[in-house]
Every structure is written in structure tokens, then in C-alpha cells.
Design a protein around this motif. Structure first.
Motif, PDB file in Angstrom:
ATOM      1  N   ARG A  70     -10.556  -0.052  60.337  1.00 28.45           N
ATOM      2  CA  ARG A  70      -9.128  -0.316  60.489  1.00 28.45           C
ATOM      3  C   ARG A  70      -8.776  -1.732  60.052  1.00 28.45           C
ATOM      4  NH1 ARG A  70      -7.024   2.557  66.000  1.00 28.45           N
ATOM      5  NH2 ARG A  70      -7.551   4.660  65.358  1.00 28.45           N
ATOM      6  N   GLU A  71      -9.639  -2.670  60.359  1.00 34.61           N
ATOM      7  CA  GLU A  71      -9.381  -4.045  59.969  1.00 34.61           C
ATOM      8  C   GLU A  71      -9.526  -4.235  58.466  1.00 34.61           C
ATOM      9  OE1 GLU A  71     -12.079  -6.285  62.298  1.00 34.61           O
ATOM     10  OE2 GLU A  71     -11.007  -5.925  64.163  1.00 34.61           O
ATOM     11  N   GLY A  72     -10.412  -3.502  57.845  1.00 33.85           N
ATOM     12  CA  GLY A  72     -10.629  -3.619  56.410  1.00 33.85           C
ATOM     13  C   GLY A  72      -9.576  -2.899  55.595  1.00 33.85           C
ATOM     14  N   GLY A  73      -8.773  -2.059  56.223  1.00 32.27           N
ATOM     15  CA  GLY A  73      -7.749  -1.311  55.495  1.00 32.27           C
ATOM     16  C   GLY A  73      -6.690  -2.203  54.880  1.00 32.27           C
ATOM     17  N   GLY A  74      -6.336  -3.273  55.568  1.00 29.46           N
ATOM     18  CA  GLY A  74      -5.336  -4.188  55.031  1.00 29.46           C
ATOM     19  C   GLY A  74      -5.813  -4.898  53.784  1.00 29.46           C
ATOM     20  N   VAL A  75      -7.084  -5.207  53.752  1.00 33.17           N
ATOM     21  CA  VAL A  75      -7.660  -5.853  52.567  1.00 33.17           C
ATOM     22  C   VAL A  75      -7.633  -4.891  51.391  1.00 33.17           C
ATOM     23  CG1 VAL A  75      -9.755  -6.886  51.621  1.00 33.17           C
ATOM     24  CG2 VAL A  75      -9.088  -7.367  53.972  1.00 33.17           C
ATOM     25  N   LEU A  76      -7.939  -3.633  51.650  1.00 32.71           N
ATOM     26  CA  LEU A  76      -7.891  -2.639  50.578  1.00 32.71           C
ATOM     27  C   LEU A  76      -6.488  -2.482  50.020  1.00 32.71           C
ATOM     28  CD1 LEU A  76     -10.293   0.122  51.957  1.00 32.71           C
ATOM     29  CD2 LEU A  76     -10.713  -1.518  50.123  1.00 32.71           C
ATOM     30  N   VAL A  77      -5.499  -2.509  50.891  1.00 27.61           N
ATOM     31  CA  VAL A  77      -4.108  -2.404  50.443  1.00 27.61           C
ATOM     32  C   VAL A  77      -3.738  -3.612  49.589  1.00 27.61           C
ATOM     33  CG1 VAL A  77      -1.716  -2.428  51.229  1.00 27.61           C
ATOM     34  CG2 VAL A  77      -3.356  -0.925  52.328  1.00 27.61           C
ATOM     35  N   LEU A  78      -4.194  -4.785  49.985  1.00 26.30           N
ATOM     36  CA  LEU A  78      -3.901  -5.995  49.210  1.00 26.30           C
ATOM     37  C   LEU A  78      -4.569  -5.973  47.840  1.00 26.30           C
ATOM     38  CD1 LEU A  78      -4.157  -8.776  51.936  1.00 26.30           C
ATOM     39  CD2 LEU A  78      -2.096  -7.967  50.786  1.00 26.30           C
TER      40      LEU A  78
END
Length: 61
Positions: A12-20
Motif C-alpha cells: 500500500r505504501e509503495g502504490g503511491g510511488v508507482l503512481v508517481l
């Protein structure tokens, strides 16, 4: 009840990085697809105008 922190929290925390990372790439692909679509429409209309000019020349001969 205590919440556990562990492996379950990482995706879940890594999802934002993937979106970026992938968000701008997806946006550029959408822009590219739109540009290609509009260019194709311009080519089709230009072909129609050229065919119209050829037909007019044939009628004058």
C-alpha cells in the motif's frame, strides 16, 4: 485489538510511488494516441480535398 505492521503494509505504501512513476507515462501515451487520431483525421480530410480537385480537373478536360 492491535494492528500489525509487517509485510502487508508495504504494497500500500509503495502504490503511491508507482503512481508517481507510471502516471506521467500513461498520460503521455494518452496524449500520443490523441495526437495520432487527430493527425489521421487531418490526412483523411486532405485526401478528400485532393480527390475533389482531381475530379474537378477531369471534368474540365
Amino acid at each position: 485489538m492491535r494492528l500489525r505492521r509487517g509485510r502487508g503494509a508495504l504494497p500500500r505504501e509503495g502504490g503511491g510511488v508507482l503512481v508517481l512513476i507510471f502516471g506521467p507515462i500513461v498520460a503521455l501515451l494518452w496524449l500520443l494516441a490523441g495526437r495520432i487520431t487527430l493527425e489521421l483525421a487531418m490526412v483523411i480530410f486532405r485526401i478528400g480535398a485532393d480527390l475533389h480537385a482531381v475530379r474537378e480537373r477531369r471534368d474540365l478536360e
